[in-house]
Write a protein that holds these residues in place. Structure first.
Motif, mmCIF file in Angstrom:
data_model
loop_
_atom_site.group_PDB
_atom_site.id
_atom_site.type_symbol
_atom_site.label_atom_id
_atom_site.label_comp_id
_atom_site.label_asym_id
_atom_site.label_seq_id
_atom_site.Cartn_x
_atom_site.Cartn_y
_atom_site.Cartn_z
ATOM 1 N N UNK A 86 0.749 -1.259 0.042
ATOM 2 C CA UNK A 86 0.080 0.132 -0.090
ATOM 3 C C UNK A 86 0.760 1.242 -0.005
ATOM 4 N N UNK A 115 0.906 4.159 -2.666
ATOM 5 C CA UNK A 115 0.330 5.618 -2.253
ATOM 6 C C UNK A 115 1.361 6.483 -2.983
ATOM 7 N N UNK A 116 2.785 5.893 -3.062
ATOM 8 C CA UNK A 116 3.582 6.957 -3.775
ATOM 9 C C UNK A 116 3.145 7.304 -4.959
ATOM 10 N N UNK A 150 0.612 5.761 -7.015
ATOM 11 C CA UNK A 150 -0.667 5.247 -7.317
ATOM 12 C C UNK A 150 -1.857 5.613 -6.394
ATOM 13 N N UNK A 151 -2.532 4.755 -5.936
ATOM 14 C CA UNK A 151 -3.762 5.152 -5.231
ATOM 15 C C UNK A 151 -3.952 4.489 -3.627
ATOM 16 N N UNK A 152 -2.734 3.999 -3.432
ATOM 17 C CA UNK A 152 -2.503 3.169 -2.059
ATOM 18 C C UNK A 152 -3.222 2.152 -1.758
ATOM 19 N N UNK A 153 -3.806 1.264 -2.670
ATOM 20 C CA UNK A 153 -4.745 0.045 -2.292
ATOM 21 C C UNK A 153 -4.196 -1.134 -2.746
#
Ligand code: ADP
Ligand code: ADP
Ligand code: MG
Ligand code: MG
Ligand code: MG
Ligand code: MG
Lengths: 204, 330, 330, 204
Positions: A27, A31-32, A34-37
């Motif tokens: 994650x 997050x760095x 993309x969208x952290x998922x």
């Protein structure tokens, strides 16, 4: 239980555990750029597969692999679902097509190409393909499992230098450079876990 | 992270449950809650289906109803729904004329909707239209195409009205594709957002910073800039849009100022006043307007400006009746 | 303080300008922009006028239009409009049947509206109804009465529909006063707000704190508490309301979950799901629902829950057509 | 210019300047127990009066005072507008009614009572009345202007101990205790400024 069933159940568990352990890290990578998922997505998929573990491992090996792929597709969503799902569905189908004597590295090649078509992506786009292609190359020249795993890890790390051309990270352009791709990382983690398990339970 | 929620795992399901209960005149859950669909389907009409990750509410569930969508699928936060959900929506809403799937241009969404089409295509007439209105992501020119953001609302409204009038699948797709080339959006954020599952902020901004060119998934944009007066920010957004879109003489525009979740109506209206001034100065007549919080990125403070250049027919379709939770007019 | 604004001095005027331009089908400015009024007045109907400080948008200007208000006056931020504005609204909208002024229960608002009535009462039939739905401020029992908050929307909608049907001034007042006794609201905030003129926060909360019983002017509430799960927060709000309101057998309720400005729709729907569960457990049937950002306190993160117990006639008036910027149904 | 006109113009200016200097402080007091705008409201009113200064100061004294009150009412809004407006409108009207020989302290008493009626408030409610009543008492017993000003200041400070019963602060209940009331503070500031000005320009 047959040896193959034990193998499938073991692989399911080892993949689940690896992802569970590394979900937060995946994650953070996502997050760095993309969208952290990505960790959450992968964990959801592995848990869905685990939940079906018993019925899946009672299937013939190719069917089991295809079923796992379908479970991933139907439960993960996001980019990871169709990508990992397609990979396993195609491996299963190719294995079935080629029967007992299937050359796994050829089977894998077909499946990786299907993933690339699914994602409209190529080597160097900073995705899980940048781990899958090198893993295939290592298997094709019959490298020992330990080397395959190390190659996967190194390849994942190398995505840091790449500029993303696909997936959410691509929207960042040059700002994606300097970060390891989350999908490449999960792919290397799974490769390593699988290689270690096979090394311990099915010495070549 | 202070959010009105119980657990990160149940958040989306509880929120969608609240939505369906609050709007039971318009919508019902599909089987196993895999989708939210219209309470009353129109037989023989092409079904319009959309979906995407959660975190963008009221999009898309808020657009389900007479004159707009027939069903919407909600994924996990910022995660495309699965083919299993999309197939469920298709099966519940196809009344014989097939389904058009409206997809925002993200690899994850594309792949899941494509797999659904592959899996259900033998039993249903299916096609897909991809919305890609976010100007910021077209800049690097790599041909990856743009993200789909707030402009999706406009596509869904206009296609929804056209479907209601009986337009067949192939024509709807053509209408949507033409429309998509004439819609541009760009966003600005005053803070990052916290994804509940991870309890971490996607990016964090200082008290005097803003992030230009953000999308709707908490991703960073293309540049961090010092915070500025509304006219300067909105001026930059509008000029970027106008420079990218082919304005013909006689063009009629729809101007849409959209809140990203944490920006109050008063600020959106101020931004709208500013955008309208700037765009009219460029001799682009604003014929229709929309201001509000429709396409969000969790609780992000920020907004996006969307400009759509519409034909007379498209304006008439925009004006056509709509009865959904988020958009409603007679 | 990051807000979409140019200067604190011009903020309200620019925002209202954007509002009027975005909704020119419904509203126009009154002379000298002292009020915002309906584009088309109905001759012989009692005019319904409201107003209050800015910072609560879309209230009240968003409620101007067919079936609701005839005019609204906007003061400075959190500051009642002046008698000069209120008189202007009266003069522009009184078509012969007089005006009913809907006032939220704040000393400032009361005094300004009363002075307007004193100054214009010789030329117009005028009366006033005071809304006081905020339960938190009734607790100390000093008889100061409650603040008027989100319940004002309900009073304005129902009176608006009644006025549209030709109800005379005295009856409207009676209807409104009866209604006011059966509406209760209570709010919770996750942060304080910054008044642009002063660039200071009205109160500030730690990352794990919330403020219970807040109103809509950034005032602190009655207690600071540790932040909790949605069900716990909403449970507390609902139980406080139910304990304070006389629920009769056969009662029908309207449940309204209102965002205070910075809370996104998804969280409001989650809170609504929670509130609805809790209230239905108490055997109070929810017949109508409203969820959204209607009565704000600048960009405050937080929400209020409003419960209104309505008669059959009031439900019918709630359902009657309305065409305003913020509320619209056929 | 007549002496009275000079006096009105001077008072307008001295009040404007006092409020301008203390506006931030008044907002801070209002932030603690109200909505943070009392300084802004008072400044807006004083500026509106200043803008009309010339035409106002050409009027007879009672009319000038009434006009100032009306200007406050029509420009300030909030609680302060009607309260200060009513005070001045009533002073103007009472002065006119009682003619040249008016007893200012009686006039003031009538006006303060009108303010109390307007606000439905009483002494001890923690409002500007808690300065106005003591100021009236001091004037009634013909205290020197310096003493009147000091009494105003002390009275404003004493509101800190009170629990608000009117205005926004009342919604805080006991939490209003410990803070000086903003309206009381502006009232003391204005009283002091007026007393000083009168002391310098119109020694008793
Ligand atoms: N078009 C694509 N082709 C190949 N791999 C992709 C593509 N898009 C995304 N990926 C891979 O998927 C990963 C992201 O997965 P995930 O975070 O689960 O999905 P999402 O991006 O939808 O949130 C990326 O790190 C990348 O490796
Ligand atoms: N009902 C009332 N009676 C007397 N004084 C009042 C009343 N309500 C408010 N005040 C005074 O007005 C002051 C607040 O004025 P201001 O901040 O300008 O208005 P608002 O409260 O509308 O924001 C309070 O400090 C108090 O002295
Ligand atoms: Mg992701
Ligand atoms: Mg995702
Ligand atoms: Mg105020
Ligand atoms: Mg105040």
């Amino acid at each position: 239980m047959q040896a193959e069933q034990v193998l499938v159940a073991g692989l399911i568990e080892v993949c689940r555990a690896t992802i569970a352990e590394n979900a937060d890290h995946l994650c953070a990578l996502d997050r760095a750029i993309g969208d952290g998922d990505h960790g959450t997505n992968m964990r959801r998929g592995c848990e869905a597969v685990s939940a079906e573990g018993e019925s899946v491992s009672s299937l013939p090996f190719p069917d089991a692999v295809e079923k796992i792929g379908l479970t991933l597709v139907m439960n993960v969503g996001g980019a990871a679902g169709p990508l990992y799902g397609t990979l396993l569905i195609e491996i299963g189908r190719e294995l079935r097509k080629n029967g007992e004597k299937a050359d796994f590295s050829l089977v894998l090649k077909q499946a990786i190409d299907a993933v690339a078509r699914r994602g409209r992506s190529h080597a160097g786009d900073k995705t899980l393909l940048d781990v899958l292609y090198p893993v295939h190359a290592a298997l094709a020249k019959r490298s020992p499992l330990g080397d395959v795993a190390r190659k996967a890890e190194r390849s994942a790390n190398r995505t840091a230098a790449m500029k993303a051309m696909r997936g959410r990270a691509a929207y960042l352009g040059d700002r994606s450079i300097g970060h390891v791709d989350p999908g490449a990382s999960s792919c290397a983690l799974l490769t390593t876990a699988i290689c270690r398990y096979l090394g311990e339970h099915r010495p070549q | 992270m202070k959010k009105f929620m119980n657990t990160a795992e149940t958040m989306v399901a509880e929120s969608v449950e609240g939505f369906v209960r609050a709007h039971e005149a318009f919508v019902v859950f599909g089987a196993e809650r895999k989708c939210v669909r219209r309470r009353h389907l129109t037989s023989g009409k092409v079904a319009l289906i959309s979906g995407g990750g959660a975190g963008h509410e009221p999009m898309h569930i808020g657009f389900v109803g007479q004159g707009m969508l027939d069903a919407a699928c909600v994924g996990h936060i910022f995660t495309s729904p699965t083919p299993s959900q999309i197939i469920a929506a298709i099966e519940e809403t196809d009344t014989g004329a097939g389904c058009l799937l409206v997809v925002k241009n993200y690899d994850g969404d594309l792949m899941n909707f494509e797999m659904a089409i592959e899996m259900a295509g033998d039993r249903h007439g299916l096609d897909m239209i991809v919305v890609s209105d976010d100007i910021e992501t077209s800049r690097s020119g790599d041909g990856r195409g743009r993200r789909g953001v707030a402009g999706t609302l406009i596509v869904e409204k206009i296609l929804g009205a056209a479907a209601e009038r009986g337009m067949p699948l192939a024509e709807l797709k053509q209408l949507g594709e033409g429309l998509n080339t004439r819609i541009r959006s760009i966003g600005v954020a005053l803070n990052g957002v916290t994804v509940p599952q991870t309890e971490r902020t996607t990016f964090s901004l200082g008290p005097d910073e803003m992030e230009m060119g953000v999308g709707i998934h908490g991703e960073p944009g293309h540049a961090r800039q010092p915070f500025a007066a509304a006219d300067a920010i909105i001026g930059h957004l509008c000029e970027t849009i106008i420079a990218d879109i082919a304005v013909m003489p006689g063009t009629q525009a729809l101007l849409f100022v959209n809140g990203l979740g944490g920006t109050p109506p008063a600020e959106l209206y101020l931004a709208y006043a500013s955008a309208r001034r700037i765009i009219e100065e460029k001799a682009i007549p604003i014929e229709r307007s929309l201001v509000g919080t429709y396409v969000t990125s969790l609780d992000m403070q920020g907004l996006s400006v969307t400009l759509a250049l519409l034909t007379d027919e498209e304006i008439a379709l925009w004006d056509a009746p709509v009865a959904t939770a988020a958009l409603r007019w007679p």
